[in-house]
Design a protein around this motif. Structure first.
Motif, PDB file in Angstrom:
ATOM      1  N   HIS A  23       0.825  -1.214   0.000  1.00  0.00           N
ATOM      2  CA  HIS A  23       0.000   0.000   0.000  1.00  0.00           C
ATOM      3  C   HIS A  23       0.859   1.264   0.000  1.00  0.00           C
ATOM      4  O   HIS A  23       0.512   2.258   0.631  1.00  0.00           O
ATOM      5  N   SER A  42      -4.749   3.031  -1.016  1.00  0.00           N
ATOM      6  CA  SER A  42      -5.661   1.964  -1.424  1.00  0.00           C
ATOM      7  C   SER A  42      -5.014   1.068  -2.488  1.00  0.00           C
ATOM      8  O   SER A  42      -4.613   1.544  -3.546  1.00  0.00           O
ATOM      9  N   TYR A  64      -5.741   9.794  -3.570  1.00  0.00           N
ATOM     10  CA  TYR A  64      -5.441   8.564  -2.827  1.00  0.00           C
ATOM     11  C   TYR A  64      -4.171   8.610  -1.987  1.00  0.00           C
ATOM     12  O   TYR A  64      -3.994   7.760  -1.115  1.00  0.00           O
TER      13      TYR A  64
END
Length: 74
Positions: A23, A42, A64
């Motif tokens: 991640h 994510s 993100y």
């Protein structure tokens, strides 16, 4: 293991490396010599980059990566 997308065409991102298993995303911005390591990104969004679902690296980073834990690594 970090992976680099085949092509990086961005007005803000010079280089990007992605690791869906940990991640993590490493980003180098244009006009800045620092390297940033973003964590807790994510894995689904990272995979979407490789399958062409996300086409703007700048928008990907804003949506993100920013707001997650970041470390300046270089």
């Amino acid at each position: 293991m970090f992976f680099k997308p085949n092509s990086i065409e961005s007005s803000t991102v010079r280089n990007i490396l992605l690791d869906p298993s940990t991640h993590q995303v490493i980003v180098q911005y244009k006009g800045n010599n620092k390297t940033y390591l973003y964590e807790n990104v994510s894995s689904e969004a990272i995979v979407d980059v490789f399958f062409g679902e996300i086409t703007s690296f700048g928008k990907f980073v804003n949506a993100y990566c920013k707001g997650n834990m970041v470390t300046v690594v270089g």
